[in-house]
Design a protein around this motif. Structure first.
Motif, PDB file in Angstrom:
ATOM      1  N   ASN A   1      32.158  33.606  35.970  1.00 14.66           N
ATOM      2  CA  ASN A   1      32.197  32.148  35.878  1.00 14.66           C
ATOM      3  C   ASN A   1      32.828  31.461  37.080  1.00 14.66           C
ATOM      4  O   ASN A   1      32.611  30.255  37.272  1.00 14.66           O
ATOM      5  CB  ASN A   1      32.954  31.740  34.610  1.00 14.66           C
ATOM      6  CG  ASN A   1      32.190  32.068  33.345  1.00 14.66           C
ATOM      7  OD1 ASN A   1      31.337  31.313  32.901  1.00 14.66           O
ATOM      8  ND2 ASN A   1      32.496  33.225  32.752  1.00 14.66           N
ATOM      9  N   TYR A   2      33.602  32.192  37.890  1.00 12.01           N
ATOM     10  CA  TYR A   2      34.238  31.574  39.054  1.00 12.01           C
ATOM     11  C   TYR A   2      34.025  32.451  40.296  1.00 12.01           C
ATOM     12  O   TYR A   2      34.987  32.886  40.940  1.00 12.01           O
ATOM     13  CB  TYR A   2      35.733  31.376  38.802  1.00 12.01           C
ATOM     14  CG  TYR A   2      36.014  30.429  37.665  1.00 12.01           C
ATOM     15  CD1 TYR A   2      36.068  29.055  37.869  1.00 12.01           C
ATOM     16  CD2 TYR A   2      36.224  30.916  36.369  1.00 12.01           C
ATOM     17  CE1 TYR A   2      36.315  28.181  36.825  1.00 12.01           C
ATOM     18  CE2 TYR A   2      36.466  30.044  35.306  1.00 12.01           C
ATOM     19  CZ  TYR A   2      36.513  28.684  35.544  1.00 12.01           C
ATOM     20  OH  TYR A   2      36.767  27.812  34.505  1.00 12.01           O
ATOM     21  N   PRO A   3      32.767  32.725  40.622  1.00 13.77           N
ATOM     22  CA  PRO A   3      32.475  33.644  41.735  1.00 13.77           C
ATOM     23  C   PRO A   3      32.850  33.108  43.107  1.00 13.77           C
ATOM     24  O   PRO A   3      32.931  33.876  44.068  1.00 13.77           O
ATOM     25  CB  PRO A   3      30.960  33.841  41.624  1.00 13.77           C
ATOM     26  CG  PRO A   3      30.468  32.578  40.981  1.00 13.77           C
ATOM     27  CD  PRO A   3      31.542  32.183  40.010  1.00 13.77           C
ATOM     28  N   ASP A   4      33.085  31.808  43.202  1.00 17.38           N
ATOM     29  CA  ASP A   4      33.393  31.206  44.501  1.00 17.38           C
ATOM     30  C   ASP A   4      34.881  30.895  44.674  1.00 17.38           C
ATOM     31  O   ASP A   4      35.282  30.348  45.714  1.00 17.38           O
ATOM     32  CB  ASP A   4      32.595  29.913  44.695  1.00 17.38           C
ATOM     33  CG  ASP A   4      31.096  30.155  44.696  1.00 17.38           C
ATOM     34  OD1 ASP A   4      30.675  31.194  45.234  1.00 17.38           O
ATOM     35  OD2 ASP A   4      30.364  29.316  44.136  1.00 17.38           O
ATOM     36  N   SER A   5      35.702  31.222  43.668  1.00 14.89           N
ATOM     37  CA  SER A   5      37.132  30.919  43.775  1.00 14.89           C
ATOM     38  C   SER A   5      37.945  32.130  43.318  1.00 14.89           C
ATOM     39  O   SER A   5      37.960  33.148  43.999  1.00 14.89           O
ATOM     40  CB  SER A   5      37.472  29.669  42.964  1.00 14.89           C
ATOM     41  OG  SER A   5      37.044  29.803  41.611  1.00 14.89           O
ATOM     42  N   ILE A   6      38.597  32.029  42.160  1.00 14.42           N
ATOM     43  CA  ILE A   6      39.475  33.113  41.733  1.00 14.42           C
ATOM     44  C   ILE A   6      38.720  34.364  41.319  1.00 14.42           C
ATOM     45  O   ILE A   6      39.317  35.435  41.190  1.00 14.42           O
ATOM     46  CB  ILE A   6      40.397  32.663  40.576  1.00 14.42           C
ATOM     47  CG1 ILE A   6      39.567  32.159  39.381  1.00 14.42           C
ATOM     48  CG2 ILE A   6      41.380  31.610  41.042  1.00 14.42           C
ATOM     49  CD1 ILE A   6      40.421  31.796  38.188  1.00 14.42           C
ATOM     50  N   GLY A   7      37.410  34.241  41.141  1.00 18.93           N
ATOM     51  CA  GLY A   7      36.618  35.409  40.792  1.00 18.93           C
ATOM     52  C   GLY A   7      35.797  35.944  41.938  1.00 18.93           C
ATOM     53  O   GLY A   7      34.876  36.741  41.734  1.00 18.93           O
ATOM     54  N   SER A   8      36.142  35.549  43.165  1.00 15.74           N
ATOM     55  CA  SER A   8      35.323  35.923  44.319  1.00 15.74           C
ATOM     56  C   SER A   8      35.416  37.404  44.664  1.00 15.74           C
ATOM     57  O   SER A   8      34.497  37.958  45.261  1.00 15.74           O
ATOM     58  CB  SER A   8      35.715  35.076  45.537  1.00 15.74           C
ATOM     59  OG  SER A   8      37.080  35.270  45.861  1.00 15.74           O
ATOM     60  N   THR A   9      36.539  38.050  44.324  1.00 14.81           N
ATOM     61  CA  THR A   9      36.687  39.493  44.532  1.00 14.81           C
ATOM     62  C   THR A   9      37.282  40.107  43.275  1.00 14.81           C
ATOM     63  O   THR A   9      37.867  39.402  42.439  1.00 14.81           O
ATOM     64  CB  THR A   9      37.611  39.815  45.722  1.00 14.81           C
ATOM     65  OG1 THR A   9      38.953  39.402  45.412  1.00 14.81           O
ATOM     66  CG2 THR A   9      37.142  39.109  46.987  1.00 14.81           C
ATOM     67  N   GLU A  10      37.170  41.427  43.169  1.00 19.32           N
ATOM     68  CA  GLU A  10      37.729  42.108  42.006  1.00 19.32           C
ATOM     69  C   GLU A  10      39.241  41.922  41.931  1.00 19.32           C
ATOM     70  O   GLU A  10      39.793  41.674  40.859  1.00 19.32           O
ATOM     71  CB  GLU A  10      37.391  43.606  42.061  1.00 19.32           C
ATOM     72  CG  GLU A  10      35.979  43.943  41.643  1.00 19.32           C
ATOM     73  CD  GLU A  10      35.765  43.727  40.152  1.00 19.32           C
ATOM     74  OE1 GLU A  10      36.511  44.285  39.333  1.00 19.32           O
ATOM     75  OE2 GLU A  10      34.830  42.962  39.814  1.00 19.32           O
ATOM     76  N   ASP A  11      39.916  42.049  43.057  1.00 17.58           N
ATOM     77  CA  ASP A  11      41.375  41.950  43.043  1.00 17.58           C
ATOM     78  C   ASP A  11      41.859  40.536  42.742  1.00 17.58           C
ATOM     79  O   ASP A  11      42.862  40.347  42.054  1.00 17.58           O
ATOM     80  CB  ASP A  11      41.961  42.428  44.372  1.00 17.58           C
ATOM     81  CG  ASP A  11      42.070  43.944  44.451  1.00 17.58           C
ATOM     82  OD1 ASP A  11      42.027  44.594  43.389  1.00 17.58           O
ATOM     83  OD2 ASP A  11      42.205  44.474  45.568  1.00 17.58           O
ATOM     84  N   ARG A  12      41.153  39.528  43.234  1.00 20.64           N
ATOM     85  CA  ARG A  12      41.534  38.155  42.887  1.00 20.64           C
ATOM     86  C   ARG A  12      41.355  37.900  41.396  1.00 20.64           C
ATOM     87  O   ARG A  12      42.215  37.305  40.751  1.00 20.64           O
ATOM     88  CB  ARG A  12      40.696  37.156  43.691  1.00 20.64           C
ATOM     89  CG  ARG A  12      41.095  37.016  45.144  1.00 20.64           C
ATOM     90  CD  ARG A  12      40.320  35.899  45.819  1.00 20.64           C
ATOM     91  NE  ARG A  12      40.718  35.725  47.212  1.00 20.64           N
ATOM     92  CZ  ARG A  12      40.227  34.799  48.029  1.00 20.64           C
ATOM     93  NH1 ARG A  12      39.316  33.943  47.553  1.00 20.64           N
ATOM     94  NH2 ARG A  12      40.627  34.710  49.269  1.00 20.64           N
TER      95      ARG A  12
END
Length: 254
Positions: free
Chosen positions: A153-164
């Motif tokens: 749901n947030y691939p461009d912010s807090i979900g852009s990487t696995e660690d984030r």
């Protein structure tokens, strides 16, 4: 992964977490029991060996039971679990693991409070100890589910990487779980630190004594240390499960 592989990997995770975060465990237990704060490594690492056994046994049994529960849910089919299934399996594994590590944790807390050797403390407790533990499971379920949701749901912010996504999921879910479950943990720690029953005689009496001395906030003594440790531990467990397990057991992640 097979049941044996789950158990082995869980034990490895528990030992890594204990080695990295032993000091936060002591500070949490000390705050709950009203013991002084210290930076002395010889005090902070009292009970380290017992804690290795405790966390190793706890996480080993949690991964073991979690694997069994997950397989029973899927009927052996090779499919990913739903979010609710993942959390249910994790909570079930936490509940089933309680009797496995209760005695070892009791020894560890007694060593942290009084010093002494692992086997000497265990022998003394066996002569007259009382084992009490309330164990809450769930860390294996909430963070992976939330991490996946953030990635989607947030691939461009807090979900852009696995660690984030992993860090965000840990910071969102862990403090809530820590706060809600801390009073029983405080009572458990006080009881395990006073096996002679000189001050605390049971859960109700312990709660009354703590509240009578310092009010209801006493039930949340040590919360910052426990929350810090759980945030770090949950992040470590999820990171190891996602990246180390496939390297150790590549056949299970084809």
């Amino acid at each position: 992964m097979s049941e044996g592989e789950n158990a082995m990997f869980g034990a490895l995770c528990g030992c890594i977490e204990t080695t990295l975060l032993q000091s936060t465990n002591y500070w949490k237990n000390a705050a709950q029991q009203g013991l002084p704060f210290t930076l002395n490594p010889s005090v902070l690492y009292r009970g380290y060996v017992a804690n290795l056994f405790n966390n190793g046994a706890a996480t080993s049994s949690q991964f073991f039971f979690g694997g069994i529960i997950k397989k029973s849910m899927t009927g052996g089919a090779d499919r990913p679990l739903t979010g609710s299934e993942t959390i249910t399996a994790a909570v079930g594994a936490g509940v089933l693991s309680g009797p496995v590590c209760s005695p070892i944790e009791l020894v560890m807390i007694q060593q942290q409070r009084k010093g002494g050797s692992l086997f000497g403390t265990a022998a003394e407790l066996a002569r007259g100890g009382h084992l009490t533990r309330l164990f809450c499971g769930g860390y294996m379920g909430v963070t992976p589910v939330m991490r996946g949701w953030l990635r989607e749901n947030y691939p461009d912010s807090i979900g852009s990487t696995e660690d984030r996504a992993r860090l965000a999921a840990t910071l969102i879910s862990t403090p809530v779980c820590s706060f809600a479950s801390h009073p029983p943990d405080t009572l458990k720690t006080c009881l395990q630190g006073d096996v002679e029953r000189t001050k605390f005689g049971g859960y109700s009496q312990t709660a009354s004594t703590l509240v009578g001395e310092s009010g209801y906030p006493a039930l949340w003594r040590g919360l910052p240390w426990r929350c810090l440790r759980q945030i770090c531990a949950v992040f470590i467990f999820d990171k190891l499960s996602a990246e180390l397990a496939p390297r150790i057991f590549p056949h299970a992640f084809h």
